[in-house]
Design an enzyme around this catalytic site. Structure first.
Site, mmCIF file in Angstrom:
data_model
loop_
_atom_site.group_PDB
_atom_site.id
_atom_site.type_symbol
_atom_site.label_atom_id
_atom_site.label_comp_id
_atom_site.label_asym_id
_atom_site.label_seq_id
_atom_site.Cartn_x
_atom_site.Cartn_y
_atom_site.Cartn_z
ATOM 1 N N ARG A 1 0.946 2.241 3.152
ATOM 2 C CA ARG A 1 0.945 1.307 4.279
ATOM 3 C C ARG A 1 2.353 1.058 4.816
ATOM 4 N NH1 ARG A 1 -0.002 -1.482 -0.388
ATOM 5 N NH2 ARG A 1 1.422 -3.192 -0.925
ATOM 6 N N TYR A 2 3.372 1.379 4.018
ATOM 7 C CA TYR A 2 4.742 1.156 4.467
ATOM 8 C C TYR A 2 5.386 2.423 5.022
ATOM 9 C CZ TYR A 2 4.343 -3.132 1.749
ATOM 10 O OH TYR A 2 3.942 -4.333 1.263
ATOM 11 N N THR A 3 4.681 3.530 4.947
ATOM 12 C CA THR A 3 5.301 4.815 5.262
ATOM 13 C C THR A 3 4.710 5.395 6.539
ATOM 14 O OG1 THR A 3 5.428 5.163 2.894
ATOM 15 C CG2 THR A 3 5.925 7.045 4.299
#
Length: 823
Positions: A129-131
């Site tokens: 979700r952060y990438t």
């Protein structure tokens, strides 16, 4: 706000106590200033730096302490990147975000960039979700024309979508980005390459279909890794490109920085492909802790946004080259990359050599271009067919309208149009859908113009499909555009085999001051050993010599340049500048005979610095007996430790001088009995090393050559004159123009009037008015005299007294004193 500023001030003061932070801050300031000069279109030079530096900007002498030299400072400034946020843009539309499979080597395997939360330090990848990532601009070169039926589509894994079997790709992706994978019983490991080199190689192959892989290697030098580094050896590259399999040795790029006397640092700025920087530092620290490598006092990672920098501090008097070799041997500073060029060709795995990979790409692009051309041709033909129907309709528009109005429905109208006007189904449908505005004269002209352009396009497309040559030209044009837009310089350097790597490959290239004394002592110093002084300064000691000795040769050469030492026995020896002992200004140096394997009776006759053995340079040699010889400089390009023959000599003859020339000079020889001869060097034919030469001058009985100079007509414009010194201490200067050009082998003309008073001639040099002269007698008496104190006279003169000679003594040698280095 004041409180915040105060906190920042305290924090900065604390950080400033850290030497590494202080060094990075000063370096950043210096590089920012030099980068600013470059961006302003000015080429930085030491003089420009001093002239334009602002208050607070370190002086050049201070600035160079933070770099290995001026060239290193310029290189780092060129590579400097500004990563500050310059602009924030708010999007007024939605943008797609693509997921990315994160794994350990993504930041290396894709040269498009380093992705979020995945670094060379081996940081663990972040949660999905952060990438995020987006396609690089060059991805267009892989997806272009995919909508033109250039490739086949097949159902995906669950048949919910269709996916292309392959991409149309103008970019030769398999070579440029490489590939790595493993399957049952087979594996592939193709290294990345430089886009510019690959394109040049493919274009050459298209123009020369018979070219083999060895010939293509002139363009594709070898793999080019995004992390830089050094490939050691070309045999592995040759094997990979000719057989499809090979082994490459890749090394980190490291340099040695002299911090202070007897103390050095090793700085690593590039590491091998797919090596984890954090793990490498840990491995080095482990070797130090286990005492497998001695001499390291500290290791620091000083990498920042401007690039990688691993600093290894060495203990005092530690030998940096030995430690560096240990690190190459015991850590991942040296790795092996096994090349296996295995790819699927027509669905079957094949190991390919360089030519086969390029041919596969060319074949792929031919197929793509033909399918794209066919698609565009079909589309053009369909459009032309419709326009032909519209032209028919416009010519009989009233009948067309009546036919349509008389029809009860659209299908009936279509049939009537097809029947009454000979139109096809597509044409009839286009007429029914035609807007009334198309009936205007302007619209009719547009239709006619479009139709004519389509006919030209159809003709061009058919020509492409009919000509393999045109298809190849299109491939070359598209690749040239790709090279212009995305091509860049090679990052990975290629050097000799690891086993054959000499100390030279690990020596930093920098300019050194070389000094050779009249008695044969030699030493080198870094240019920085001399501080800059203003005109009229007292100077500093350059070399300690014995009372009867003096500095005869002084020149600046790179650490990797050669010195060719010619001996009186007609042999030549090589010595690299870095092999000369580096000594202090006060040291007298080391005897040159101790650095070379000279024979028992050999003496150095001439020392010539050589940077490149270029074909346009020659070495002219002369013996005491007046024999001259010219040999091309490349004949001396293969050094041997024991020396080689430079010139064949007759019995009792010796080599007395050797000079480098460009082929357009004159040779000036001076004889013991007072004569001299000047002739064009073109009269001396080029000979091999073993040859004995040709006659330069016809000598009288008991006469011999005492001096040789290489001169030209332009030399006189500098104010140079010809200086002659005699055995009884007399000297004279004569204008170069007084020595007319003659034929080789003549007896010459008078150079100096030889009498019992002034003695015989013992030497000849060309000198400038500001030069100084040094003469020494057989009994060790020596005099140093400014050249301008010797008046200029004609050729047939005795000269003026240079020094008083005692009875039984005489002048044995004369030399132009080497110019002093003032910093």
């Amino acid at each position: 706000m004041q409180a915040l500023a105060q906190k920042a001030k305290v924090s900065l003061r604390e950080k400033w106590q850290d030497p590494s932070y202080r060094k990075r801050a000063v370096q950043s300031r210096i590089l920012g200033f030099v980068k600013g000069l470059m961006e302003a279109g000015q080429a930085p030079t030491p003089q420009l730096y001093e002239k334009l530096r602002r208050d607070g900007q370190p002086a050049l002498e201070t600035a160079l302490r933070y770099f290995s030299g001026f060239d290193d400072m310029i290189r780092q400034a060129q590579e400097r990147r500004n990563h500050k946020v310059k602009e924030v843009v708010f999007l007024d539309r939605k943008e797609d975000v693509y997921d990315l499979t994160i794994e350990r080597w993504h930041n290396f395997s894709l040269s498009a960039g380093i992705f979020v939360h995945n670094s060379v330090d081996g940081d663990a990848p972040a949660a999905m979700r952060y990438t995020e990532a987006r396609l690089a601009a060059i991805a267009d070169a892989m997806l272009g024309d995919i909508e033109k039926k250039t490739v086949d589509f097949v159902p995906n894994f669950d048949a919910s979508l269709e996916e292309p079997v392959l991409l149309p790709s103008t970019l030769p992706n398999m070579l440029v980005n490489g590939s790595s994978g493993i399957a049952v019983g087979m594996a592939t490991n193709i290294p990345p390459h430089n886009l510019t080199e690959v394109i040049d190689g493919i274009v050459h192959l298209i123009d020369n279909p018979d070219a083999e892989s060895k010939e293509l290697m002139k363009f594709v030098k070898g793999p080019d890794f995004p992390t830089g580094g050094i490939i050691c050896g070309r045999e592995g590259i040759k094997a990979a490109y000719t057989t499809g399999k090979g082994k490459l040795t890749v090394r980190a790029r490291a340099s040695i920085e002299r911090v202070k006397a007897a103390k050095d640092n090793i700085v690593i700025t590039e590491i091998p492909y797919q090596v984890n920087k954090a793990s490498l530092i840990e491995a080095i620290a482990g070797l130090v802790q286990d005492k497998k490598v001695e001499g390291i006092s500290d290791i620091r990672d000083e990498s920042d946004k401007d690039g990688m920098r691993i600093l290894i501090e060495l203990k005092r008097d530690a030998e940096p080259q030995i430690i560096l070799n240990h690190l190459y041997k015991h850590t991942q500073m040296e790795t092996t990359f096994g090349v296996i060029s295995l790819a699927l060709v027509d669905g079957r795995p094949r190991v390919l050599d360089l030519k086969q990979m390029m041919l596969c790409y060319v074949g792929h692009r031919k197929t793509i271009i033909k399918r794209r051309t066919q698609f565009e041709l079909d589309r053009a033909l369909n459009r032309a067919h419709i326009l032909e129907g519209l032209k028919i309709a416009l010519k009989a528009i009233e009948r067309i309208i009546r036919t349509i109005r008389a029809s009860k429905s659209a299908p009936e109208a279509k049939k009537a149009l097809m029947k009454n006007f000979g139109l096809s189904d597509v044409q009839a449908q286009a007429i029914l859908e035609m807007q009334l505005q198309r009936l205007t004269a302007l619209e009719r002209d547009k239709i006619e113009k479009e139709y004519l352009e389509l006919l030209k396009q159809i003709e061009r497309l058919r020509a492409i499909l009919a000509s393999e040559k045109l298809v190849e030209e299109l491939i070359k044009e598209e690749m040239a555009a790709l090279k212009k837009k995305y091509g860049d310089a090679r990052r990975t350097e290629i050097i000799g085999e690891v086993e054959d790597i000499e100390l030279e490959d690990l020596i930093a290239e920098e300019d050194m001051v070389i000094m050779i004394s009249h008695a044969g002592y030699i030493k080198r110093l870094a240019i920085s050993a001399y501080r800059k002084q203003k005109r009229g300064g007292k100077g500093i000691t350059a070399m300690e010599t014995r009372e009867e000795d003096f500095v005869e040769y002084l020149f600046i050469a790179s650490t990797k340049d050669y010195l060719l030492v010619f001996t009186d026995q007609g042999r030549v020896y090589w010595i690299k500048v870095y092999e000369i002992p580096q000594a202090s200004r006060q040291s007298k140096g080391k005897a040159i005979v101790n650095l070379l394997q000279l024979g028992a009776k050999e003496k150095a006759a001439a020392v010539l610095p050589v940077k490149e053995f270029s074909d346009d340079k020659s070495i002219i040699m002369c013996t005491r007996a007046g024999i001259v010889k010219k040999t091309l400089l490349p004949a001396f390009a293969n050094p041997r430790k024991g020396g080689i023959v430079a010139m064949g000599l007759e019995e009792d003859d010796v080599l007395m001088s050797a000079k480098i020339s460009d082929g357009n000079q004159d040779v000036l020889l001076a004889m013991r009995q007072g004569k001299a001869i000047r002739f064009p060097e073109k009269l001396i034919r080029e000979m091999g090393r073993q040859a004995k030469g040709v006659r330069g001058v016809s000598l009288a009985k008991k006469d011999e050559v005492v001096g040789m100079e290489i001169v030209s007509a332009d030399l006189a414009k500098t104010g140079a004159t010809i200086l002659t010194v005699t055995s009884q201490g007399f000297a004279k200067r004569t204008d170069l123009g007084a020595y007319r050009v003659q034929s080789r082998g003549g007896k010459g003309i008078i150079n100096v009037k030889v009498t019992e008073k002034n003695g015989f001639a013992i030497g000849l040099n060309w000198v400038l008015p500001d030069d100084e002269l040094m003469a020494i007698t057989q009994n060790g008496m020596m005099v140093r005299c400014p050249v301008k104190q010797i008046r200029e006279t004609g050729r047939n003169a005795q000269g003026v007294r240079l020094m008083s000679i005692e009875k039984g003594d005489h002048v044995t040698s004369v030399a132009k004193l080497a110019a002093k280095e003032e910093e």
